[in-house]
Design a protein around this motif. Structure first.
Motif, short mmCIF file in Angstrom:
data_model
loop_
_atom_site.label_atom_id
_atom_site.label_comp_id
_atom_site.label_asym_id
_atom_site.label_seq_id
_atom_site.Cartn_x
_atom_site.Cartn_y
_atom_site.Cartn_z
N THR A 125 -21.14 19.57 23.38
CA THR A 125 -20.70 20.19 22.13
C THR A 125 -21.72 21.21 21.64
O THR A 125 -21.36 22.31 21.21
CB THR A 125 -20.45 19.13 21.05
OG1 THR A 125 -19.42 18.24 21.50
CG2 THR A 125 -20.01 19.77 19.74
N THR A 126 -23.00 20.86 21.72
CA THR A 126 -24.04 21.79 21.28
C THR A 126 -24.05 23.05 22.15
O THR A 126 -24.15 24.17 21.64
CB THR A 126 -25.43 21.12 21.33
OG1 THR A 126 -25.41 19.96 20.49
CG2 THR A 126 -26.52 22.06 20.85
N LEU A 129 -21.04 25.10 21.22
CA LEU A 129 -21.22 25.73 19.91
C LEU A 129 -22.12 26.96 20.00
O LEU A 129 -21.83 27.99 19.38
CB LEU A 129 -21.83 24.72 18.93
CG LEU A 129 -20.86 23.79 18.20
CD1 LEU A 129 -21.64 22.75 17.41
CD2 LEU A 129 -19.95 24.60 17.28
N LEU A 133 -20.86 30.64 18.92
CA LEU A 133 -21.55 31.42 17.89
C LEU A 133 -21.92 32.81 18.42
O LEU A 133 -21.71 33.82 17.75
CB LEU A 133 -22.80 30.69 17.41
CG LEU A 133 -22.56 29.41 16.59
CD1 LEU A 133 -23.87 28.67 16.38
CD2 LEU A 133 -21.91 29.74 15.26
N ILE A 270 -17.10 22.71 7.60
CA ILE A 270 -17.21 22.34 9.00
C ILE A 270 -16.01 21.51 9.42
O ILE A 270 -15.78 20.41 8.90
CB ILE A 270 -18.53 21.56 9.26
CG1 ILE A 270 -19.72 22.40 8.82
CG2 ILE A 270 -18.65 21.19 10.73
CD1 ILE A 270 -21.04 21.67 8.87
N ASN A 277 -21.94 15.50 14.79
CA ASN A 277 -21.63 16.92 14.91
C ASN A 277 -22.45 17.78 13.94
O ASN A 277 -22.59 18.98 14.17
CB ASN A 277 -20.13 17.15 14.71
CG ASN A 277 -19.34 16.86 15.96
OD1 ASN A 277 -19.74 17.25 17.06
ND2 ASN A 277 -18.22 16.15 15.82
N ARG A 278 -22.98 17.19 12.89
CA ARG A 278 -23.90 17.93 12.03
C ARG A 278 -25.20 18.19 12.79
O ARG A 278 -25.80 19.26 12.67
CB ARG A 278 -24.17 17.17 10.72
CG ARG A 278 -22.92 16.87 9.89
CD ARG A 278 -22.12 18.15 9.63
NE ARG A 278 -20.92 17.94 8.83
CZ ARG A 278 -19.70 17.76 9.34
NH1 ARG A 278 -19.53 17.73 10.65
NH2 ARG A 278 -18.66 17.62 8.57
N ASN A 280 -25.34 18.47 16.04
CA ASN A 280 -24.98 19.49 17.03
C ASN A 280 -25.00 20.89 16.42
O ASN A 280 -25.53 21.84 17.02
CB ASN A 280 -23.60 19.20 17.62
CG ASN A 280 -23.54 17.89 18.37
OD1 ASN A 280 -24.55 17.39 18.85
ND2 ASN A 280 -22.35 17.31 18.48
N TYR A 281 -24.44 21.01 15.22
CA TYR A 281 -24.43 22.31 14.54
C TYR A 281 -25.85 22.76 14.18
O TYR A 281 -26.19 23.93 14.35
CB TYR A 281 -23.57 22.25 13.27
CG TYR A 281 -22.21 22.85 13.47
CD1 TYR A 281 -22.03 24.23 13.55
CD2 TYR A 281 -21.08 22.04 13.58
CE1 TYR A 281 -20.78 24.78 13.74
CE2 TYR A 281 -19.83 22.58 13.77
CZ TYR A 281 -19.68 23.95 13.85
OH TYR A 281 -18.44 24.50 14.05
N ILE A 285 -27.39 26.22 15.45
CA ILE A 285 -27.85 27.23 14.48
C ILE A 285 -29.31 27.58 14.73
O ILE A 285 -29.71 28.74 14.69
CB ILE A 285 -27.64 26.70 13.04
CG1 ILE A 285 -26.14 26.64 12.72
CG2 ILE A 285 -28.37 27.59 12.03
CD1 ILE A 285 -25.82 25.91 11.43
N ILE A 297 -21.57 32.05 11.51
CA ILE A 297 -21.70 30.59 11.59
C ILE A 297 -20.60 29.92 10.77
O ILE A 297 -19.95 28.96 11.23
CB ILE A 297 -23.09 30.14 11.10
CG1 ILE A 297 -24.17 30.62 12.08
CG2 ILE A 297 -23.15 28.63 10.94
CD1 ILE A 297 -25.59 30.43 11.58
N ALA A 301 -17.55 27.53 12.12
CA ALA A 301 -17.47 26.18 11.57
C ALA A 301 -16.07 25.87 11.06
O ALA A 301 -15.56 24.76 11.23
CB ALA A 301 -18.49 26.00 10.45
#
Length: 446
Positions: A125-126, A129, A133, A270, A277-278, A280-281, A285, A297, A301
């Motif tokens: 997921t990271t 993401l 982005l 989000i 997942n926070r 991961n975000y 970021i 971003i 999200a």
């Protein structure tokens, strides 16, 4: 670039230990360039119909228990799951055979910056993401590595101002002597202990994602993870931290995700659920700082609904929602999934035994899981763990189809049924994706 690289193997003996996503495209590339190719595999794949065209083109197949004997190739490409310290490979290396792999060669030749992600949980997921982005910012991104695409064979499509974003497993990293410009370690917990000698070797393999960095490179660590945080003392370049417990370079609380004291994205913006997942975000970021605007971003999200097989919504039937989280191959992943929900859960759990501790499930399920349905090779072990914890709301079944059917019977309107195995898939399925697709098919047929 790719043609020049392939031509450097012309007339050389090149062996491939195992064929798959990593090695097959490289074999075809080098074969066309005039390399003398061979495939070595413990299984007798030479008789499989899929490989008949390669045999017809002159590829030699050396299969069976003696597949690593009498190695005379100049170069050997190892599949990710092949250990480089097998006796036959060590002897070959002593005789002058070069041992390499797709990722090592890609890192050596890649013309653009590489952002690499590893960890026990959240790396797919990271990685995705980070790619999303950058793409949303208008940049050209090449996504691959452990996610499945062979990036070495895509070198000609890459330019200096592009970005390569790669997910790296411990299997891949254990054989690496190069590191990405930006490295992310999401977290580290016991995993793949059926392949690694012990937890220490697993952690050491993961550390290769940054051990070969330069002073100008960046390492991003999860400050809330003990194993990941201890990597800080070995950092070669600049060091940045993410956290969900304290202020850091990028951190989050119930309000949203911050960069320093600046709120970058509000929590309600989000779309992805769950504290995991926070994290991961926050890491994505942090990895894209200076490359992606806060507006981009927030846009991603709001729009990004997640990666397939990771808390993936399948359907709602008779008031019950079904979620596919087949990627959850360890208790920590199952914990992240289960803790994302605030409604009663029926969880399908169990699978191939990776020899990792399953005791955390005994702490997780009481109070979180209404009923657990155990299926697969680890079902007996999980049953003991749950029983020892005083949790009795479970049923063991033999067939995966029966697990899905029983889950639908145990659930009532308002509940969620979740496939979150806490184990790998190889006891019943080719991989976690096939397991997830099977689950979705069975759920749609209910």
């Amino acid at each position: 670039m790719l043609l020049e690289y392939a031509k450097s193997f012309e007339g050389k003996k090149v062996g491939f230990i195992g064929l798959g996503v990593s090695n097959t495209p490289i074999l075809r590339l080098l074969l066309q360039a005039g390399a003398l190719c061979s495939v070595r595999d413990m299984k007798d794949i030479s008789r499989e119909e899929a490989f008949a065209p390669l045999a017809a083109e002159g590829v030699e197949f050396i299969c069976g228990e003696s597949y690593l004997e009498n190695i005379d190739e100049d170069v050997l490409f190892l599949s990710p799951a092949v250990r480089q310290d097998l006796p036959g490979l060590l002897k070959a290396k002593e005789r002058g055979t070069v041992l390499t792999n797709e990722m090592e060669e890609f890192f050596r030749l890649c013309p653009c910056p590489v952002i690499g992600v590893t960890g026990s949980d959240g790396k797919t997921t990271t990685t995705t993401l980070i790619a999303k982005l950058l793409e949303a910012e208008g940049k050209t991104v090449h996504l691959g590595g452990n996610i499945g695409r062979n990036l070495l064979c895509e070198l000609d499509a890459m330019e200096k101002d592009h970005f390569a974003v790669v997910e790296l497993s411990s299997f891949q990293l254990m054989k690496m002597t190069r590191s990405p410009r930006i490295a992310v370690v999401t977290n580290l917990s016991p995993n793949h202990l059926n392949w690694h000698i012990d937890m220490e070797e697993y952690v050491t393999a993961k550390e290769n994602i940054f051990l070969f960095q330069k002073e100008t490179d960046t390492l991003i660590l999860n400050a809330d993870d003990g194993y990941a945080k201890r990597c800080a003392s070995k950092a070669k370049g600049s060091l940045r931290f993410t956290s969900g417990k304290e202020k850091g370079d990028v951190w989050f609380d119930q309000t949203g995700i911050y960069r320093g004291d600046t709120l970058v994205v509000k929590d309600e913006e989000i779309r992805l659920v769950g504290v995991h997942n926070r994290y991961n975000y926050a890491q994505a970021i942090c990895a894209t700082e200076g490359l992606v605007s806060d507006e981009t971003i927030r846009k991603v999200a709001r729009e990004f609904g997640g990666v397939e097989h990771r808390c993936e919504f399948v359907r709602e039937k008779d008031g019950v929602k079904y979620y596919n989280s087949s990627i959850d191959s360890s208790p920590t992943r199952t914990a992240a999934c289960v803790n994302s929900f605030k409604v009663p859960l029926v969880v399908i759990c169990g699978g191939y035994d990776k020899n990792i501790p399953l005791e955390p499930l005994g702490e997780l399920f009481p109070g979180k899981v209404k009923h657990a349905i155990l299926c697969g090779a680890t079902s007996e072990k999980i049953e003991k763990v749950l029983t020892d914890a005083g949790y009795t709301a479970f049923t063991r079944v033999e067939k995966f189809e029966d697990a899905v059917k029983l889950a639908s019977q145990k659930a009532v309107p308002g509940d969620c049924v979740v496939l979150s195995p806490a184990a790998a898939s190889f006891d019943m399925f080719k991989n976690f994706a096939v397991r997830g697709e099977t689950f979705k098919k069975l759920v749609r047929e209910l």
